[in-house]
Scaffold this motif. Structure first.
Motif, PDB file in Angstrom:
ATOM      1  N   THR A   1      99.467 -11.323 -34.524  1.00 58.11           N
ATOM      2  CA  THR A   1      98.068 -11.023 -34.840  1.00 58.11           C
ATOM      3  C   THR A   1      97.902  -9.589 -35.316  1.00 58.11           C
ATOM      4  O   THR A   1      97.210  -9.328 -36.316  1.00 58.11           O
ATOM      5  CB  THR A   1      97.189 -11.265 -33.601  1.00 58.11           C
ATOM      6  N   ARG A   2      98.527  -8.644 -34.624  1.00 63.28           N
ATOM      7  CA  ARG A   2      98.422  -7.242 -35.025  1.00 63.28           C
ATOM      8  C   ARG A   2      99.097  -7.006 -36.371  1.00 63.28           C
ATOM      9  O   ARG A   2      98.591  -6.220 -37.194  1.00 63.28           O
ATOM     10  CB  ARG A   2      99.044  -6.341 -33.957  1.00 63.28           C
TER      11      ARG A   2
ATOM     12  N   ASP B   1     100.599 -11.990 -29.920  1.00 59.20           N
ATOM     13  CA  ASP B   1      99.912 -10.707 -30.077  1.00 59.20           C
ATOM     14  C   ASP B   1     100.555  -9.877 -31.175  1.00 59.20           C
ATOM     15  O   ASP B   1      99.875  -9.229 -31.978  1.00 59.20           O
ATOM     16  CB  ASP B   1      99.934  -9.957 -28.745  1.00 59.20           C
TER      17      ASP B   1
END
Length: 321
Positions: free
Chosen positions: A184-185, A181
């Motif tokens: 991805t961010r 995560d």
């Protein structure tokens, strides 16, 4: 004179209340939080750097507490029997709790020695070291799923004179998913920053050479505790030498997580209890080609009233004359 004393006292109380409102840590000293970000080396050849830093705070879903217990006895049978009695009953009670597991680790089993004085006539005393018993040490590992269970575990062990809590380790089953995560961010932020740079310099970075470096760091609660002494001492202006006996000051431990002041984004920013902290940093180098649009090898850029930047092709304009 009384008015002056009242004013000084009021100032002292005001300062004390201000410190208490901010916390005893500030009363002890001025706090400066260090930069805890990951240190990444930039590529050796670069024109533009795009850097994104992310932080994720994860609540643990499993804990392992380690308690140390020591027992002494005159014989091996005695020391084993005494220690077994101390740990068997509390561990049986602890195992009845939900999602709790235990493991006993043998640490050491050594003889204990003392000195015996041998007295002889017309000679100095002789001290002989002789065995007097045995010392057995074990560590109790206890796995549990809720942080509130630790209080109950400590209470049960304390009834059997087991007090030494060595450490508490934190674990999370979502750690790998959180790393993905974070990546991805960070990727989306890098793309956003790249578009901003393209608009700023008036160029496209789609087909230019790029280099990338990234890295993770995991900070566990067990390594994030600091200590301080909270106290206020009176100043003595003595004209004559004197002996001053100071009282022992209590040392306080507190959890100090990594502060989120230097990050582009933070997942779960509010921290109520000690958490696992994952840091991610990515740096992209964009290699820009040098352009020569004039005979003298210089590049000219026009800044419009709207703030836009445009390259001036003076070479072609000169050829038109």
């Amino acid at each position: 004179m009384k008015k002056i004393a009242v004013i000084i006292c009021a100032l002292f109380i005001t300062q004390t209340l201000s410190a208490q409102n901010a916390g005893n840590l500030n009363y002890h000293q001025k706090i400066h939080f260090p930069n805890e970000n990951i240190a990444l080396n930039h590529p050796t050849t670069a024109n533009i750097f795009i850097q994104v830093k992310g932080l994720a705070n994860i609540k643990a879903d499993a804990y392992v507490a380690i308690f140390s217990v020591t027992q002494t006895g005159k014989t091996t049978e005695e020391v084993n029997e005494l220690l077994d009695k101390r740990i068997t009953q509390p561990l049986t009670e602890i195992k009845l709790k939900k999602e709790v597991e235990t493991y006993t680790d043998m640490v050491s089993f050594v003889p204990i020695y003392e000195f015996e004085i041998e007295k002889k006539s017309f000679s100095k005393r002789t001290y002989n070291e002789i065995p007097t018993g045995f010392e057995l040490k074990k560590n109790i590992h206890i796995k549990f799923s809720e942080s509130s269970q630790l209080n109950d575990i400590i209470t049960i062990l304390a009834k059997n004179e087991i007090y030494d809590l060595v450490r508490v380790d934190y674990f999370s089953s979502t750690q790998d998913a959180m790393k993905k995560d974070l990546m991805t961010r960070a990727k989306l932020l890098v793309q956003e920053k790249m578009k901003n740079y393209e608009a700023l310099v008036g160029e496209s970075f789609v087909n230019v050479e790029k280099q990338l470096t990234d890295g993770y760091r995991v900070a566990l609660p067990v390594e994030m505790y600091n200590s301080y002494e909270a106290y206020s001492s009176s100043a003595l202006n003595l004209r004559k030498p004197a002996t001053i006996n100071q009282s022992a000051k209590s040392t306080t431990l507190y959890y100090q997580p990594i502060v989120d002041k230097e990050f582009d984004f933070v997942i779960n920013p509010v921290i109520l209890e000690p958490v696992i902290q994952i840091l991610y940093e990515v740096t992209v180098m964009i290699k820009r080609e040098k352009k020569s649009t004039t005979k003298d090898g210089k590049e000219y850029i026009l800044v419009t009233p709207n703030g836009e930047m445009k390259n001036l092709d003076l070479k072609n304009e000169n050829e038109g004359y």
